[in-house]
Write an enzyme that holds these catalytic residues in place. Structure first.
Site, mmCIF file in Angstrom:
data_model
loop_
_atom_site.group_PDB
_atom_site.id
_atom_site.type_symbol
_atom_site.label_atom_id
_atom_site.label_comp_id
_atom_site.label_asym_id
_atom_site.label_seq_id
_atom_site.Cartn_x
_atom_site.Cartn_y
_atom_site.Cartn_z
ATOM 1 N N CYS A 199 105.275 82.596 96.744
ATOM 2 C CA CYS A 199 106.488 83.193 95.840
ATOM 3 C C CYS A 199 106.284 82.569 94.546
ATOM 4 C CB CYS A 199 107.695 82.686 96.471
ATOM 5 S SG CYS A 199 108.259 83.196 98.214
ATOM 6 N N CYS A 257 117.242 47.615 90.895
ATOM 7 C CA CYS A 257 117.897 46.999 90.034
ATOM 8 C C CYS A 257 119.169 46.232 90.647
ATOM 9 C CB CYS A 257 118.482 47.899 88.939
ATOM 10 S SG CYS A 257 117.327 48.418 87.682
ATOM 11 N N CYS A 272 123.058 45.389 81.246
ATOM 12 C CA CYS A 272 121.713 45.070 80.729
ATOM 13 C C CYS A 272 121.398 46.493 80.069
ATOM 14 C CB CYS A 272 120.773 45.162 81.901
ATOM 15 S SG CYS A 272 121.052 43.692 82.575
HETATM 16 C C1 HEC Z 1 120.298 42.227 85.089
HETATM 17 C C2 HEC Z 1 119.831 43.228 84.215
HETATM 18 C C3 HEC Z 1 119.826 44.569 84.696
HETATM 19 C C4 HEC Z 1 120.746 45.372 85.504
HETATM 20 C C5 HEC Z 1 122.111 44.971 85.667
HETATM 21 C C6 HEC Z 1 120.278 46.658 85.911
HETATM 22 N N1 HEC Z 1 119.054 46.918 85.482
HETATM 23 FE FE1 HEC Z 1 117.855 48.453 85.355
HETATM 24 N N2 HEC Z 1 116.080 47.435 84.836
HETATM 25 C C7 HEC Z 1 116.159 46.266 84.552
HETATM 26 C C8 HEC Z 1 114.902 45.649 84.220
HETATM 27 C C9 HEC Z 1 114.652 44.195 83.842
HETATM 28 C C10 HEC Z 1 114.018 46.751 84.478
HETATM 29 C C11 HEC Z 1 112.539 47.009 84.215
HETATM 30 C C12 HEC Z 1 112.150 46.953 82.571
HETATM 31 C C13 HEC Z 1 113.022 48.094 82.072
HETATM 32 O O1 HEC Z 1 112.570 49.212 82.222
HETATM 33 O O2 HEC Z 1 114.114 47.913 81.567
HETATM 34 C C14 HEC Z 1 114.909 47.855 84.938
HETATM 35 C C15 HEC Z 1 114.610 49.493 84.878
HETATM 36 C C16 HEC Z 1 115.572 50.325 85.164
HETATM 37 C C17 HEC Z 1 115.098 51.783 84.943
HETATM 38 C C18 HEC Z 1 113.724 52.264 84.637
HETATM 39 C C19 HEC Z 1 113.485 52.738 83.212
HETATM 40 C C20 HEC Z 1 112.290 53.303 83.128
HETATM 41 O O3 HEC Z 1 112.006 53.559 81.938
HETATM 42 O O4 HEC Z 1 111.545 53.415 83.713
HETATM 43 C C21 HEC Z 1 116.090 52.442 85.458
HETATM 44 C C22 HEC Z 1 116.244 53.943 85.479
HETATM 45 C C23 HEC Z 1 117.299 51.453 85.702
HETATM 46 N N3 HEC Z 1 116.775 50.140 85.561
HETATM 47 C C24 HEC Z 1 118.395 51.748 86.008
HETATM 48 C C25 HEC Z 1 119.505 50.837 86.356
HETATM 49 C C26 HEC Z 1 120.722 51.277 87.069
HETATM 50 C C27 HEC Z 1 121.195 52.623 87.338
HETATM 51 C C28 HEC Z 1 121.482 50.253 87.122
HETATM 52 C C29 HEC Z 1 122.913 49.885 87.600
HETATM 53 C C30 HEC Z 1 123.080 50.060 89.283
HETATM 54 C C31 HEC Z 1 120.570 48.815 86.639
HETATM 55 N N4 HEC Z 1 119.514 49.486 86.263
HETATM 56 C C32 HEC Z 1 120.996 47.588 86.579
HETATM 57 C C33 HEC Z 1 117.370 45.226 84.269
HETATM 58 C C34 HEC Z 1 118.744 45.849 85.006
HETATM 59 C C1 HEC Z 2 109.990 83.280 99.966
HETATM 60 C C2 HEC Z 2 109.758 82.700 98.616
HETATM 61 C C3 HEC Z 2 109.953 81.279 98.153
HETATM 62 C C4 HEC Z 2 109.090 80.406 98.656
HETATM 63 C C5 HEC Z 2 108.287 80.288 99.811
HETATM 64 C C6 HEC Z 2 109.514 78.976 97.817
HETATM 65 N N1 HEC Z 2 110.212 79.434 97.035
HETATM 66 FE FE1 HEC Z 2 111.113 78.091 95.604
HETATM 67 N N2 HEC Z 2 112.354 79.501 95.104
HETATM 68 C C7 HEC Z 2 112.239 81.002 95.516
HETATM 69 C C8 HEC Z 2 113.235 81.754 94.334
HETATM 70 C C9 HEC Z 2 113.609 83.016 94.614
HETATM 71 C C10 HEC Z 2 113.812 80.842 93.671
HETATM 72 C C11 HEC Z 2 115.018 81.099 92.826
HETATM 73 C C12 HEC Z 2 116.359 81.111 93.447
HETATM 74 C C13 HEC Z 2 116.601 79.561 94.178
HETATM 75 O O1 HEC Z 2 116.886 78.658 93.311
HETATM 76 O O2 HEC Z 2 116.927 79.810 95.312
HETATM 77 C C14 HEC Z 2 113.210 79.517 93.830
HETATM 78 C C15 HEC Z 2 113.624 78.287 93.161
HETATM 79 C C16 HEC Z 2 112.731 77.232 93.298
HETATM 80 C C17 HEC Z 2 112.929 76.120 92.478
HETATM 81 C C18 HEC Z 2 114.263 75.901 91.323
HETATM 82 C C19 HEC Z 2 113.767 76.404 90.045
HETATM 83 C C20 HEC Z 2 114.850 76.537 88.942
HETATM 84 O O3 HEC Z 2 114.728 76.954 88.001
HETATM 85 O O4 HEC Z 2 115.878 75.579 88.933
HETATM 86 C C21 HEC Z 2 112.096 75.075 92.850
HETATM 87 C C22 HEC Z 2 112.005 73.691 92.296
HETATM 88 C C23 HEC Z 2 111.350 75.618 93.934
HETATM 89 N N3 HEC Z 2 111.822 76.883 94.187
HETATM 90 C C24 HEC Z 2 110.412 75.004 94.340
HETATM 91 C C25 HEC Z 2 109.619 75.508 95.609
HETATM 92 C C26 HEC Z 2 108.699 74.736 96.378
HETATM 93 C C27 HEC Z 2 108.182 73.088 96.155
HETATM 94 C C28 HEC Z 2 108.380 75.328 97.300
HETATM 95 C C29 HEC Z 2 107.370 75.155 98.665
HETATM 96 C C30 HEC Z 2 107.821 73.864 99.258
HETATM 97 C C31 HEC Z 2 108.911 76.801 97.292
HETATM 98 N N4 HEC Z 2 109.921 76.634 96.134
HETATM 99 C C32 HEC Z 2 108.908 77.848 98.224
HETATM 100 C C33 HEC Z 2 111.341 81.577 96.231
HETATM 101 C C34 HEC Z 2 110.588 80.783 96.987
#
Ligand code: HEC
Ligand code: HEC
Length: 254
Positions: A72, A215, A173
């Site tokens: 599709c 985290c 954080c």
């Molecule tokens: C003690 C401090 C701390 C707290 C609290 C914390 N984090 Fe983190 N988090 C980190 C550190 C350290 C990293 C790795 C380095 C970075 O990307 O900030 C990280 C990484 C991340 C990343 C990845 C960012 C990237 O660019 O890939 C996300 C998303 C994230 N944290 C979400 C959360 C969420 C949601 C919560 C709450 C549930 C949370 N963190 C709580 C310290 C914290």
């Molecule tokens: C039978 C046809 C069909 C098949 C097979 C199919 N899709 Fe779709 N897909 C659609 C149609 C139609 C839509 C738009 C309507 C909807 O969201 O259901 C869609 C929507 C989506 C969206 C959302 C697009 C948006 O703009 O939000 C994603 C992501 C997606 N398909 C991924 C997949 C993936 C991954 C597979 C295989 C595992 C798959 N589809 C298989 C028909 C199909």
């Protein structure tokens, strides 16, 4: 874990950094140059094996129906362009908020007549990486609608709630102390524009929800389950908070 507490008390002794309006900055900006180089070069990027796997899965016929994604969605580049940048997204067909993993699984079930992939499985990561790549450099643009505004409120609450033995919130954080050092890391804003990421300290790739768990565990609180409503709400809040950031999937982090 002693050193973490020691570092934290030091950390929070310093004046709060940027309490107010947050101009989104990608986690990329806080990485060492050597880590950035890995992300910048598709041949070096250790997450790229997921793209190869995703391309295979895209063409793979489902056992029951013989259909594949390609049946599709013929060209991934056109059909999936900009899609990942819009998720989590309110799905009209399913009448609910869905992230990309949930949407992919619902396509696998509804359109291919096959069984859903486990959250965090390599195949689900491969699909999210491949679809994410089709939004590369496009700004995150997640909408809040009437149907989803309660999700946003809930996500913000979870972000701001202090938890765990260290009694810290995500906000402590990633909103109030980003840019500061914590063990080997520079704390970023906790943006989600690069997921799925290959995390060098994990030695493997992971989803947004896996990062949330990491985290939560590092502040010694009970994590939610990947794919849970709590993580979906958190993901939605973080996506809206990061709107405008260029997508980097699949990213590389320390
Ligand atoms: C003690 C401090 C701390 C707290 C609290 C914390 N984090 Fe983190 N988090 C980190 C550190 C350290 C990293 C790795 C380095 C970075 O990307 O900030 C990280 C990484 C991340 C990343 C990845 C960012 C990237 O660019 O890939 C996300 C998303 C994230 N944290 C979400 C959360 C969420 C949601 C919560 C709450 C549930 C949370 N963190 C709580 C310290 C914290
Ligand atoms: C039978 C046809 C069909 C098949 C097979 C199919 N899709 Fe779709 N897909 C659609 C149609 C139609 C839509 C738009 C309507 C909807 O969201 O259901 C869609 C929507 C989506 C969206 C959302 C697009 C948006 O703009 O939000 C994603 C992501 C997606 N398909 C991924 C997949 C993936 C991954 C597979 C295989 C595992 C798959 N589809 C298989 C028909 C199909």
């Amino acid at each position: 874990m002693k050193p973490l507490i020691a570092t934290l008390s030091l950390l929070f002794a310093t004046a709060a950094a940027a309490e107010d309006a947050l101009a989104p900055i990608s986690g990329y900006a806080f990485m060492e140059p050597s880590t950035r180089e890995l992300q910048d070069d598709d041949f070096l990027n250790p997450a790229f094996f997921l793209i190869d796997r995703g391309l295979t899965l895209w063409d793979q016929p489902a056992p029951n129906t013989g259909l594949s994604c390609r049946s599709c969605h013929q060209t991934i580049e056109d059909d999936m362009r900009g899609v990942a940048a819009r998720y989590p997204h309110y799905d009209v067909g399913q009448s609910r908020l869905m992230n990309l993993e949930m949407k992919i699984n619902s396509e696998i079930v509804e359109k291919l007549g096959s069984t859903p992939l486990a959250y965090g499985s390599e195949d689900l990561l491969a699909f999210t990486a491949l679809i994410g790549l089709q939004s590369r450099q496009m700004p995150m643009s997640v909408d809040v609608t009437d149907e989803t505004k309660d999700w946003l409120v809930r996500g913000q609450e979870i972000f701001e709630t202090k938890r765990g033995q260290l009694n810290l919130s995500c906000e402590d954080c990633h909103q109030n102390h980003w840019g500061e050092k914590l063990r080997g890391d520079t704390i970023s804003q906790g943006q989600i524009n690069a997921f799925p990421i290959f995390r060098l300290t994990w030695g493997e790739a992971g989803s947004r929800h896996r990062m949330f768990t990491w985290c939560m565990e590092s502040i010694r609180s009970e994590p939610y389950a990947p794919g849970s409503d709590e993580y979906l709400a958190l993901e939605f809040f973080l996506a809206v908070r990061g709107n405008g950031l260029p997508m980097e999937a699949p990213g590389v982090r320390r």
